[in-house]
Enzyme design. Structure first.
Site, PDB file in Angstrom:
ATOM      1  N   ASP A  50       0.792  -1.248   0.000  1.00 52.44           N
ATOM      2  CA  ASP A  50       0.000   0.000   0.000  1.00 52.44           C
ATOM      3  C   ASP A  50       0.822   1.296   0.000  1.00 52.44           C
ATOM      4  O   ASP A  50       0.458   2.254   0.692  1.00 52.44           O
ATOM      5  CB  ASP A  50      -0.965   0.016   1.197  1.00 52.44           C
TER       6      ASP A  50
ATOM      7  N   LYS B 252      -6.669  -4.839  -3.178  1.00 55.40           N
ATOM      8  CA  LYS B 252      -7.327  -5.471  -2.026  1.00 55.40           C
ATOM      9  C   LYS B 252      -8.334  -4.512  -1.405  1.00 55.40           C
ATOM     10  O   LYS B 252      -8.045  -3.329  -1.241  1.00 55.40           O
ATOM     11  CB  LYS B 252      -6.280  -5.901  -0.992  1.00 55.40           C
TER      12      LYS B 252
ATOM     13  N   CYS C 234      -2.036  -2.540   7.796  1.00 53.26           N
ATOM     14  CA  CYS C 234      -2.022  -3.465   6.653  1.00 53.26           C
ATOM     15  C   CYS C 234      -0.803  -4.386   6.636  1.00 53.26           C
ATOM     16  O   CYS C 234      -0.914  -5.530   6.175  1.00 53.26           O
ATOM     17  CB  CYS C 234      -2.161  -2.689   5.356  1.00 53.26           C
TER      18      CYS C 234
HETATM   19  C1  C5J Z   1      -3.037   0.564   5.556  1.00 54.03           C
HETATM   20  C2  C5J Z   1      -4.787   1.787   6.669  1.00 54.03           C
HETATM   21  N1  C5J Z   1      -2.538   0.363   4.345  1.00 54.03           N
HETATM   22  N2  C5J Z   1      -3.981   2.202   7.642  1.00 54.03           N
HETATM   23  N3  C5J Z   1      -4.311   1.065   5.629  1.00 54.03           N
HETATM   24  O1  C5J Z   1      -2.375   0.354   6.543  1.00 54.03           O
HETATM   25  O2  C5J Z   1      -5.966   2.062   6.679  1.00 54.03           O
END
Ligand code: C5J
Length: 240
Positions: free
Chosen positions: A32, A137, A170
């Site tokens: 991400d 995702k 994540c």
């Molecule tokens: C991730 C989030 N990628 N913190 N998403 O950690 O909402």
């Protein structure tokens, strides 16, 4: 390994203990690293976070990504986000908290956390090559409602080097999912970051505690040293 001049396996000096990985069975999973989390005006900032906290992970990831590209280690990028009609976004996620903009609302980088919008894209420094795998995702974990499990199986992958943002959300969720599926996970400590430095620290501790209950933790230098062993490391290995 695409490049035979490098060793086929390497030992990462990690916590709680060193781990030897066969590179042909290892994937780098970059979680991400999207503008929505990393830049002002995206999802992360709408939740009230200081997005500058995440910038420190970019260079270490870039260095290991370059090494994986050079040596042929499989690279997988993930992106969190939702379909434009939000049909894959549970109401419990959409309604949560009091963000300045909600998922799907128009923002400065397009609709917040929606696939295809500028904010959903990966930052330019770590942009995927056309040949690299990108997993979209809808959740925090990279296995939930995605093809990641099939992709890893098709490539014969047994080990994951995991990095990205955020450490406790994540990255941790993905590592826990992977651990239950039998993958050995090495989390890159300086290649992860959180909006909350204390959550970053605790997120790493949770992974490596209790003999590595979810996996191993190592910094980018240790991972690079395992990919490109110096003569000193090779000599130490030979004398063992
Ligand atoms: C991730 C989030 N990628 N913190 N998403 O950690 O909402």
């Amino acid at each position: 390994m695409a490049n035979p001049k490098y060793t086929s396996s390497g030992t990462i000096v990690a916590e709680p203990e060193p781990i030897t990985l066969d590179w042909s069975k290892t994937a780098l999973v970059i979680i991400d690293m999207q503008r929505d989390f990393m830049e002002p005006g995206g999802f992360g900032e709408t939740l009230g976070n200081d997005v500058s906290q995440l910038a420190r992970a970019v260079k270490p990831i870039g260095a290991v990504l370059a090494a994986c590209r050079d040596t042929g280690i499989l690279v997988i990028h993930t992106r969190e986000g939702h379909l434009p009609d939000l049909s894959d976004a549970p109401p419990a996620k959409l309604e949560r908290g009091k963000p300045s903009l909600r998922i799907g609302d128009p923002g400065p980088m397009g609709r917040i956390l929606i696939r295809g919008e500028d904010g959903h894209d990966i930052i330019s420094e770590l942009y995927p090559l056309d040949s690299e795998i990108v997993i979209d995702k809808p959740g925090k974990g990279a296995f939930y409602a995605t093809e990641l499990g099939d992709v890893l199986q098709n490539h014969g992958i047994e080990n994951l080097v995991v990095c990205g943002v955020t450490t406790e959300v994540c990255v941790n969720t993905t590592v826990r999912e992977a651990n239950d599926r039998g993958y050995r996970c090495v989390v890159m400590s300086d290649g992860c970051a959180s909006y909350f430095p204390e959550f970053h620290e605790m997120g790493l501790k949770m992974i490596k505690a209790q003999g590595g209950i979810f996996g191993w933790v190592a910094d980018s230098a240790a991972i690079l040293e395992a990919i490109y062993p110096t003569s000193k490391t090779l000599a130490a290995g030979a004398s063992r």
